[in-house]
Scaffold this motif. Structure first.
Motif, PDB file in Angstrom:
ATOM      1  N   HIS A 110      -3.297   2.147  -9.231  1.00  0.00           N
ATOM      2  CA  HIS A 110      -4.386   1.897  -8.283  1.00  0.00           C
ATOM      3  C   HIS A 110      -4.896   0.463  -8.410  1.00  0.00           C
ATOM      4  O   HIS A 110      -5.154  -0.204  -7.411  1.00  0.00           O
ATOM      5  CB  HIS A 110      -5.539   2.872  -8.540  1.00  0.00           C
ATOM      6  N   LEU A 111      -5.039  -0.007  -9.655  1.00  0.00           N
ATOM      7  CA  LEU A 111      -5.574  -1.358  -9.862  1.00  0.00           C
ATOM      8  C   LEU A 111      -4.632  -2.409  -9.270  1.00  0.00           C
ATOM      9  O   LEU A 111      -5.071  -3.373  -8.657  1.00  0.00           O
ATOM     10  CB  LEU A 111      -5.775  -1.623 -11.356  1.00  0.00           C
TER      11      LEU A 111
ATOM     12  N   TYR B  30       0.833  -1.209   0.000  1.00  0.00           N
ATOM     13  CA  TYR B  30       0.000   0.000   0.000  1.00  0.00           C
ATOM     14  C   TYR B  30       0.868   1.260   0.000  1.00  0.00           C
ATOM     15  O   TYR B  30       0.523   2.256  -0.644  1.00  0.00           O
ATOM     16  CB  TYR B  30      -0.930   0.001   1.217  1.00  0.00           C
ATOM     17  N   ALA B  31       2.013   1.214   0.737  1.00  0.00           N
ATOM     18  CA  ALA B  31       2.876   2.406   0.792  1.00  0.00           C
ATOM     19  C   ALA B  31       3.479   2.691  -0.580  1.00  0.00           C
ATOM     20  O   ALA B  31       3.523   3.850  -1.021  1.00  0.00           O
ATOM     21  CB  ALA B  31       3.980   2.203   1.836  1.00  0.00           C
TER      22      ALA B  31
ATOM     23  N   SER C  68       1.013  15.200 -12.886  1.00  0.00           N
ATOM     24  CA  SER C  68      -0.151  15.633 -13.673  1.00  0.00           C
ATOM     25  C   SER C  68      -0.453  17.106 -13.427  1.00  0.00           C
ATOM     26  O   SER C  68      -0.636  17.884 -14.366  1.00  0.00           O
ATOM     27  CB  SER C  68      -1.382  14.806 -13.301  1.00  0.00           C
ATOM     28  N   PHE C  69      -0.527  17.500 -12.139  1.00  0.00           N
ATOM     29  CA  PHE C  69      -0.855  18.893 -11.825  1.00  0.00           C
ATOM     30  C   PHE C  69       0.237  19.830 -12.327  1.00  0.00           C
ATOM     31  O   PHE C  69      -0.045  20.940 -12.781  1.00  0.00           O
ATOM     32  CB  PHE C  69      -1.065  19.070 -10.312  1.00  0.00           C
TER      33      PHE C  69
ATOM     34  N   SER D 184       0.218  11.981  -9.529  1.00  0.00           N
ATOM     35  CA  SER D 184      -0.706  13.109  -9.404  1.00  0.00           C
ATOM     36  C   SER D 184       0.038  14.427  -9.459  1.00  0.00           C
ATOM     37  O   SER D 184      -0.379  15.370 -10.145  1.00  0.00           O
ATOM     38  CB  SER D 184      -1.465  13.030  -8.079  1.00  0.00           C
TER      39      SER D 184
ATOM     40  N   LEU E 219       0.780   4.147  -2.731  1.00  0.00           N
ATOM     41  CA  LEU E 219       0.514   5.546  -2.383  1.00  0.00           C
ATOM     42  C   LEU E 219       1.607   6.455  -2.938  1.00  0.00           C
ATOM     43  O   LEU E 219       1.310   7.497  -3.534  1.00  0.00           O
ATOM     44  CB  LEU E 219       0.426   5.696  -0.865  1.00  0.00           C
TER      45      LEU E 219
ATOM     46  N   ALA F  44       1.218   6.792  -6.682  1.00  0.00           N
ATOM     47  CA  ALA F  44       0.023   7.557  -7.035  1.00  0.00           C
ATOM     48  C   ALA F  44       0.230   9.044  -6.762  1.00  0.00           C
ATOM     49  O   ALA F  44      -0.141   9.894  -7.586  1.00  0.00           O
ATOM     50  CB  ALA F  44      -1.181   7.041  -6.254  1.00  0.00           C
ATOM     51  N   VAL F  45       0.850   9.361  -5.600  1.00  0.00           N
ATOM     52  CA  VAL F  45       1.099  10.769  -5.278  1.00  0.00           C
ATOM     53  C   VAL F  45       2.044  11.378  -6.301  1.00  0.00           C
ATOM     54  O   VAL F  45       1.826  12.487  -6.808  1.00  0.00           O
ATOM     55  CB  VAL F  45       1.664  10.894  -3.843  1.00  0.00           C
TER      56      VAL F  45
ATOM     57  N   ALA G  75      -2.751   9.699 -16.439  1.00  0.00           N
ATOM     58  CA  ALA G  75      -3.952   9.192 -15.776  1.00  0.00           C
ATOM     59  C   ALA G  75      -4.061   7.681 -15.945  1.00  0.00           C
ATOM     60  O   ALA G  75      -4.374   6.958 -14.991  1.00  0.00           O
ATOM     61  CB  ALA G  75      -5.199   9.879 -16.337  1.00  0.00           C
TER      62      ALA G  75
ATOM     63  N   PHE H  11      -3.824  -1.218  -5.043  1.00  0.00           N
ATOM     64  CA  PHE H  11      -4.951  -1.029  -4.124  1.00  0.00           C
ATOM     65  C   PHE H  11      -6.045  -2.077  -4.356  1.00  0.00           C
ATOM     66  O   PHE H  11      -6.543  -2.688  -3.426  1.00  0.00           O
ATOM     67  CB  PHE H  11      -5.528   0.380  -4.266  1.00  0.00           C
TER      68      PHE H  11
ATOM     69  N   GLN I 195      -1.653   6.080 -13.633  1.00  0.00           N
ATOM     70  CA  GLN I 195      -2.084   6.120 -12.233  1.00  0.00           C
ATOM     71  C   GLN I 195      -3.221   5.140 -11.971  1.00  0.00           C
ATOM     72  O   GLN I 195      -3.267   4.501 -10.918  1.00  0.00           O
ATOM     73  CB  GLN I 195      -2.491   7.540 -11.851  1.00  0.00           C
ATOM     74  N   ILE I 196      -4.137   5.011 -12.946  1.00  0.00           N
ATOM     75  CA  ILE I 196      -5.216   4.034 -12.781  1.00  0.00           C
ATOM     76  C   ILE I 196      -4.616   2.632 -12.701  1.00  0.00           C
ATOM     77  O   ILE I 196      -5.045   1.794 -11.896  1.00  0.00           O
ATOM     78  CB  ILE I 196      -6.236   4.171 -13.933  1.00  0.00           C
TER      79      ILE I 196
END
Lengths: 134, 223
Positions: free
Chosen positions: A77-78, A34-35, A48-49, A45, A38, A41-42, A70, A81, A73-74
């Motif tokens: 997540h898949l 999970y770490a 992206s921004f 993101s 995360l 993903a961070v 995107a 997570f 990142q998806i």
């Protein structure tokens, strides 16, 4: 817990593997998973921004870059997570996901394509529109 | 390896033969017996099908947003309205809530009260903060006169973002339900399967948010 008491518990409640309580190394493994998810993903993101607001790259490439980020990142997540894997017990989940992706692609790409086509036809001068009709 | 061996051979590394689908076996009574996957795997698969149908529903909202995003009817466009700092805070809330939801699901499997209740509590706080920032943005837009009735673009915007917010609201209610069920019934296998479904739901909301902040906010602010 030891392996010795497993058959007894299995007999009592018919617990299948994955339902039984994981030991310490499995907990650490899960937390690390999970770490890592995360962190990735961070990172994606933030990129992206950053890309959306920057003037450092060629402007027309920005939507494509955002799309690629995107999708990446998806994917993160898949995997980290939702725990979609390529393992044999996950084949059905992957097949369902592939079918879902196909439908999502058809709905979105099909709608955009048809509506832009209709828009382009609406923009024609009236006499050309009349000629198109039988 | 022959079929008979595949059906009966049990390796020490995989004593339960999970994931080794052996098809139909001839039972002693002469009829075929099928080896089933564990209930957890089946429940997860069924709920995954539901989540994919939810994603397909969201894809229709995304398609209508994509078609209507330029139809501002002389009103404000995304570039005039969107506050990307607000969106970044919302994104951070959902990403960290996904992580803490993962910790809670590990806590549920290990029957660890601190990890489960702590993880669920932090997940709730992050989810509620996300909703606060989204409500704040919606009220702000409506007070500016940029409500859903202003243009087709804003109708599509409020539909897709509001539908995601509605899912987060339902997810928070489900979260409280799961906390109450574990509190009153304990870490029973059937309750743990519900916790598994909840965590899948919550992670999927995060996946939809990734598509949402990219397509609606980041691409919209660049137009």
């Amino acid at each position: 817990m030891s392996h010795a008491d497993q058959p007894e518990r299995l007999h009592e409640t018919d617990i299948s593997p994955g339902d039984d309580r994981p030991d310490r190394s499995e907990i650490a493994h899960g937390l690390i998973g999970y770490a890592v998810g995360l962190a990735l993903a961070v990172l994606l993101s933030i990129v992206s921004f950053f890309v959306a607001g920057t003037n450092l790259v060629w402007q027309p490439s920005i939507p494509i870059a955002l799309f690629v980020l995107a999708v990446a990142q998806i994917g993160v997540h898949l995997v980290f997570f939702v725990h979609i894997t390529t393992g044999p017990d996950n084949t059905n989940n992957v097949m369902a996901l592939a079918f879902g992706v196909l439908i999502v692609f058809l709905v979105i790409a099909g709608s955009l394509w048809i509506m832009s086509q209709l828009n382009a036809n609406m923009a024609l001068p009236m006499n050309q529109l009349m000629q198109m009709q039988p | 390896m022959s079929g008979a061996q595949a059906g009966t051979g049990v390796s020490p590394a995989d004593p339960y033969r999970i994931g080794h689908y052996v098809g139909f076996r001839q039972g002693t009574a002469g009829h075929a017996a099928r080896e089933l996957a564990s209930k957890r795997v089946i429940v997860g698969y069924g709920f995954w099908i539901f989540l994919l149908s939810d994603i397909v529903m969201f894809s229709t909202f995304f398609a209508s947003f994509g078609v209507l995003s330029g139809q501002t009817a002389g009103g404000p466009s995304g570039k005039d309205l969107f506050n990307l700092t607000n969106v970044a805070i919302e994104t951070a809330c959902l990403l960290f809530s996904s992580f803490t939801c993962g910790i809670a699901s590990i806590g549920a499997r290990t029957h660890d009260n601190l990890m489960y209740y702590g993880g669920m509590a932090v997940t709730f706080v992050f989810g509620a903060s996300f909703l606060y920032f989204e409500m704040h943005e919606f009220v702000d837009l409506i007070l500016q006169g940029a409500g859903p009735e202003r243009s087709a673009f804003l109708s599509a915007f409020f539909t897709v973002v509001g539908c995601h917010g509605l899912h987060v609201t339902l997810g928070l209610m489900w979260l409280l339900t799961m906390v109450a069920q574990v509190f009153s019934k304990g870490y029973r296998p059937d309750i743990l399967r519900r916790v598994l479904c909840f965590s899948l739901f919550w992670h999927t909301l995060d996946i939809i948010w990734v598509a949402l902040f990219t397509i609606v906010y980041l691409m919209g602010a660049g137009q």
